[in-house]
Each structure stands twice: as C-alpha cells, then as structure tokens.
Design a protein around this motif. Structure first.
Motif, short mmCIF file in Angstrom:
data_model
loop_
_atom_site.label_atom_id
_atom_site.label_comp_id
_atom_site.label_asym_id
_atom_site.label_seq_id
_atom_site.Cartn_x
_atom_site.Cartn_y
_atom_site.Cartn_z
N UNK A 275 0.82 -1.21 0.00
CA UNK A 275 0.00 0.00 0.00
C UNK A 275 0.86 1.26 0.00
N UNK A 276 1.96 1.22 0.71
CA UNK A 276 2.87 2.37 0.70
C UNK A 276 3.40 2.62 -0.72
N UNK A 277 3.77 1.54 -1.39
CA UNK A 277 4.30 1.68 -2.74
C UNK A 277 3.26 2.24 -3.70
N UNK A 278 2.02 1.79 -3.57
CA UNK A 278 0.95 2.31 -4.43
C UNK A 278 0.76 3.81 -4.21
N UNK A 279 0.70 4.20 -2.94
CA UNK A 279 0.47 5.62 -2.62
C UNK A 279 1.64 6.48 -3.08
N UNK A 280 2.86 6.02 -2.83
CA UNK A 280 4.03 6.81 -3.22
C UNK A 280 4.07 7.03 -4.73
N UNK A 281 3.68 6.01 -5.48
CA UNK A 281 3.70 6.14 -6.94
C UNK A 281 2.70 7.19 -7.40
N UNK A 282 1.50 7.19 -6.81
CA UNK A 282 0.49 8.16 -7.23
C UNK A 282 0.85 9.57 -6.75
N UNK A 285 3.32 11.24 -8.91
CA UNK A 285 2.71 11.79 -10.12
C UNK A 285 2.14 13.18 -9.85
N UNK A 286 1.43 13.33 -8.73
CA UNK A 286 0.88 14.64 -8.38
C UNK A 286 1.99 15.66 -8.18
N UNK A 287 2.99 15.29 -7.41
CA UNK A 287 4.04 16.24 -7.06
C UNK A 287 4.92 16.62 -8.25
N UNK A 288 4.99 15.74 -9.23
CA UNK A 288 5.81 16.02 -10.40
C UNK A 288 5.05 16.67 -11.54
N UNK A 289 3.82 17.08 -11.28
CA UNK A 289 2.98 17.59 -12.37
C UNK A 289 3.06 19.11 -12.54
N UNK A 290 3.93 19.77 -11.80
CA UNK A 290 4.12 21.23 -11.89
C UNK A 290 2.81 21.98 -11.62
N UNK A 291 2.03 21.46 -10.65
CA UNK A 291 0.81 22.13 -10.23
C UNK A 291 -0.42 21.77 -11.03
#
Length: 372
Positions: A275-282, A285-291
């Motif tokens: 579950x940690x791995x799933x959350x970290x992956x998503x 994606x949010x954090x790398x989307x430049x807002x």
C-alpha cells in the motif's frame, strides 16, 4: 487520448465499495455456484448451519491473528455500517456519563459521528479542522485530552478528504476507540492500544452489508442494562454475531479476504509495504505535475488509501473523468461534499492498476499541455 467508448473490465478506484483482490473474486464466483465442500450456493446456506459457525470462528481467529490481539478481544460481525456504530457506541459508553467523551473532528465522517454521540451524553471536540477546510490533521501539541473522559474517539482515515493518521493519538489511560472503516487491515500497528475498532467492510474487507467490531471485553463492564438487544454488544457477543439473520455472503467474502491477507500477502506488514508503494507512486505523479494536479491533504497527513486532488478547472476535471472512464478507470469522482477527484487505493487494488492510472494521468497532462 482514448476514445469516448467505454472499455470493458473497468478498474475500480471508487471510495467504496472497493475492488476485491482478483484471487478472492475468483473464489466468490465459484461460491455463488457452490461453496467447495458444501455443494450449495453461498447465497442459500443457512446461518444456523455448522458450516457457518465454522466461518465465524475462523474469521474471528484470522482477525485476531492479523491484528496481534489476545482472546480477551471480541470480534463481532454486525450490520448498519459505521453509521450504526456512531449511535451504538455512545449508547453503551456515554449515556449517563457526567464527563464528556473526547472526539476529534477531522473531516466528513468524524463530523457524522458527533451529533449521534450528543444524543446520548456530553461530547467535547478536542480539535477541529473545519475552519481550515479539513486539509490537515492536528499536531500532538494541539491536542489536550481529558484524563477522565469515558472514551476518546477518532477516525484513522478520512475517506473524503484523503487524510490519514500515521500515528496513534490519545492517552493510553483512556479507552481509545477508532473508526477504521477505510484503512482497517491495510497496515501493521500496535492494535492492543485500542479498546475498540470498527470498520464497515466495503473498502478493504469485502462487499457492503457487514461491519467488523473488535472490542476489549472490559470496555462493557459499566454499559447500561436496558439497551435494545440488537444494539447491545453483550447480546451480540453471546449470540456469536447471529442475534438475527446475518449477511452470510458478505461475512464469507470477508473470510476469504483474511485468508488472502494471511496466506498470499503474508500479513499486515507485507500489505502495508504494498500500500505504501501504491500511494508513493500516485503522489509522485501529483508532485511532479508542476501544479497541474493539486493534492487536497497536507503532505504529512496524506492518506495511503484515498488520494483527493484537483485540476486547474472544473471543466478540465470533467474532461479528465470522461477520458478516464473511457480508458477503463472508474470511480475517480471526488466526494459530493468537496468535489474534485479522488483515487482510492484499497487493499484489493493492485500495484499494476495504480501504475495504469499514473500513466493515464501523465498522458492526460501532456495532452492538455499540447492543446494550449
């Protein structure tokens, strides 16, 4: 981007009911035809049968094993969802109390528990995140708990806002009661610190229709004697969760999920790692989307189960949802109370499914940038 045609076999990112593990779903399909060793459909087996008594006994033992709890913790399989527990709990522990119970108000569902508790006795809200839009959880220094409270209640994971406690708040001297409806059996922990845990099934455990209640026997020693039998934990314990006709199908599916957790996953520590791995992956994606994708929850309080986020405009969110559904990604609408988007990553959702969502989100962002 995918066409508007709906694809088959949608992946379920809904806030609930959530996805079942594929292995469990295959067993459920078989059981609807005939339960192995019984020869009858699970939909028609008597709740008074010896077979179902065995289901209850094994499921109780499995949950105690997963949580690392001794036999003085009772495990009940009740009805009415967490909503019934909002009332049933204070009826047993708060009615007639001269001192208030301590509650945290951290989001939509903890807010639902408060008016029901106030029907039975005094309640003190130790901390509220309402003025901040329920975007974070309290820090330890913001919490002042009473030593004489009959109990302390909180929600471990706010499904709507995507907030999750990654620590155990409260005083060990005061009975700690937790609504774990959306993260029960999703991670390891010291569950012996809780006097009572409750969780409806339709997130991590199985289909709707059954609510798991785990409680320490001594919690009930001062409960009123005039409670209706159906709403009295002691009566339910004496009846072994068969006070009335229980949801046999839902309880059996929960049994299959606990077997899967024990035998295939290897326990809660291993489930937590997935579950940690799933959350970290998503979240990456949010954090790398430049807002482009903006999370609702403060970073330290982000939920591993429910990821709530927004896009730059409601129109773009509508476009996202239509494209996601066409791509086979279902249930990404945010809760009606806050809108936006939400991806729920319950136990039954695979890492591969989350990776598919991330790839879709990255592709959608690139496509929208090309339209500007």
């Amino acid at each position: 981007m995918p066409s508007a045609a709906l694809t088959a076999n949608q992946l379920n990112f809904s806030g609930g009911p959530g996805a079942l593990p594929e292995a469990v779903l295959a067993e459920v399909k078989e059981a609807i035809e005939a339960v192995p060793g019984v020869g009858l459909s699970i939909l028609g087996i008597s709740h008074r049968s010896d077979w179902f008594a065995g289901v209850i006994a094994e499921l109780q033992a499995n949950i105690r094993t997963l949580l690392g709890l001794p036999d003085d913790y009772q495990v009940l399989f009740l009805q009415g969802g967490a909503t019934q527990q909002f009332s049933m709990l204070p009826m047993s522990l708060l009615a007639g109390s001269p001192t208030p119970a301590d509650y945290l108000l951290t989001g939509y569902w903890s807010g639902k528990a408060l008016p029901e508790a106030r029907r039975q006795g005094p309640v003190r809200v130790v901390w509220s995140g309402e003025r901040e839009g329920f975007c974070r959880l309290p820090r330890d220094e913001e919490l002042q708990f009473a030593n004489d409270a009959p109990y302390f209640h909180y929600v471990s994971n706010e499904t709507v806002e995507g907030l999750q406690f990654h620590r155990v708040p409260g005083r060990d001297e005061v009975p700690r009661i937790c609504d774990m409806s959306s993260d029960f059996l999703s991670r390891s922990g010291d569950y012996g610190r809780f006097a009572m845990i409750y969780a409806h099934a339709q997130k991590n455990l199985g289909p709707a229709g059954v609510t798991v209640v785990v409680l320490r026997e001594d919690l009930l020693r001062d409960a009123p004697d005039d409670l209706p039998g159906f709403l009295d934990y002691r009566a339910q314990i004496a009846a072994r969760s068969i006070y009335n006709t229980p949801p046999v199908f839902a309880i059996y599916v929960v049994l299959l999920v606990t077997r899967w957790l024990l035998r295939e996953i290897g326990g809660l520590a291993q489930m937590e790692a997935i579950n940690r791995q799933k959350a970290e992956r998503l979240y990456a994606c949010l954090d790398g989307s430049e807002g482009f994708y903006r999370g609702h929850a403060a970073v330290p309080d982000r939920s591993w189960m429910n990821v709530a986020f927004r896009l730059p405009s409601p129109a773009l969110e509508a476009r996202f949802l239509a494209a996601a559904k066409a791509a086979g990604l279902s249930g990404l609408e945010g809760h009606r109370s806050i809108g936006g988007l939400r991806a729920s990553l319950y136990n039954g959702l695979s890492l591969a499914a989350v990776q598919r969502l991330v790839e879709f989100m990255e592709d959608f962002r690139r496509h929208q940038a090309g339209r500007r």
